[in-house]
Design an enzyme around this catalytic site. Structure first.
Site, PDB file in Angstrom:
ATOM      1  CD  GLN A  29      -9.359 169.102 -95.832  1.00  0.00           C
ATOM      2  OE1 GLN A  29     -10.251 169.264 -96.644  1.00  0.00           O
ATOM      3  NE2 GLN A  29      -8.454 168.160 -95.965  1.00  0.00           N
ATOM      4  N   GLY A  30     -10.289 170.225 -90.756  1.00  0.00           N
ATOM      5  CA  GLY A  30      -9.591 169.827 -89.548  1.00  0.00           C
ATOM      6  C   GLY A  30      -9.931 168.389 -89.220  1.00  0.00           C
ATOM      7  CE1 TYR A  31      -8.249 164.785 -92.324  1.00  0.00           C
ATOM      8  CE2 TYR A  31      -7.153 166.891 -92.135  1.00  0.00           C
ATOM      9  CZ  TYR A  31      -7.679 165.882 -92.909  1.00  0.00           C
ATOM     10  OH  TYR A  31      -7.663 165.994 -94.279  1.00  0.00           O
ATOM     11  CG  LEU A  32     -13.333 165.901 -85.480  1.00  0.00           C
ATOM     12  CD1 LEU A  32     -14.759 165.471 -85.782  1.00  0.00           C
ATOM     13  CD2 LEU A  32     -13.307 166.911 -84.346  1.00  0.00           C
ATOM     14  NE  ARG A  84      -6.416 166.239 -84.393  1.00  0.00           N
ATOM     15  CZ  ARG A  84      -6.730 166.626 -83.156  1.00  0.00           C
ATOM     16  NH1 ARG A  84      -5.795 166.951 -82.314  1.00  0.00           N
ATOM     17  NH2 ARG A  84      -7.984 166.685 -82.767  1.00  0.00           N
TER      18      ARG A  84
END
Length: 164
Positions: A29-32, A84
Site C-alpha cells: 500500500q502507498g499513500y497519495l 510513502r
C-alpha cells in the site's frame, strides 16, 4: 446516510500465534496524500485486488470509504506513492468470541515489525475488548503506528523498538 466508519484497536505482537488456520495474503500500500493532509488517501493491492481508500479522523473510530479500482488504474497512480509505502504479509484468523484478527508482518525497512488489529461493531465493544495473551502493547491511539506514519517514518520507530 451515515458515513462508513472503521472501529479498530491495534496492538504490537508479543508472541506469534498458531497461524495454521489463518488465511494469508500479500499487501502493498502507498499513500497519495502528504503528512500534513488531514484526510488519508491510500492505494492498496491485496493479492489480485486493487482498492483506493479514503480515511479521515483519528483514534479507534475513523471514517473510511473504499472503492475497488482496476489494476491499470492502480499502476497508473502507484508511482505517486514513492517514498510513502508499506509492504506486508497479512494473516487473517479468528479469536474466541467470533472476532477476526488481522496480523501484519511488515517487510523491507519495517521488518521485523509485527502488529495485529481487531475491528469492532461499536466503540463500546472496542473498549471492552480483552486482548489475548499473545497481543502486546496497545498502540491504537499512538499515531506513530498508523500505516501512513509507518510508510513515512517507520524505519526510525522500528529501530527504536529494537533498542537501536
Amino acid at each position: 446516510m451515515k458515513a462508513p466508519v472503521e472501529i479498530e484497536r491495534k496492538f504490537l505482537v508479543a508472541g506469534m500465534p498458531d497461524l495454521s488456520l489463518a488465511d494469508r495474503s500479500s499487501l502493498r500500500q502507498g499513500y497519495l496524500t502528504v503528512p500534513e493532509d488531514s484526510v488519508e488517501v491510500r492505494l492498496r493491492q491485496t493479492d489480485e485486488t486493487f482498492v483506493l481508500c479514503v480515511k479521515s479522523g483519528e483514534g479507534i473510530v475513523r471514517g473510511e470509504r473504499e472503492i475497488e479500482i482496476s489494476e491499470a488504474q492502480f499502476e497508473m497512480l502507484w508511482p505517486q506513492t514513492e517514498g510513502r509505502r508499506v509492504v506486508k504479509t497479512r494473516w487473517v484468523g479468528q479469536l474466541d468470541g467470533g472476532l477476526t484478527y488481522e496480523l501484519d508482518i511488515f517487510e523491507g525497512d519495517l521488518a521485523p515489525l509485527v502488529m495485529v488489529e481487531v475491528e469492532f461493531q461499536s466503540e463500546a465493544d472496542a473498549r471492552e475488548f480483552v486482548a489475548p495473551e499473545w497481543f502486546g502493547r496497545d498502540v491504537s491511539t499512538d499515531k506513530r503506528f498508523g500505516n501512513k506514519s509507518l510508510a513515512l517514518t517507520g524505519v526510525s520507530l522500528v529501530r527504536e523498538l529494537a533498542g537501536g
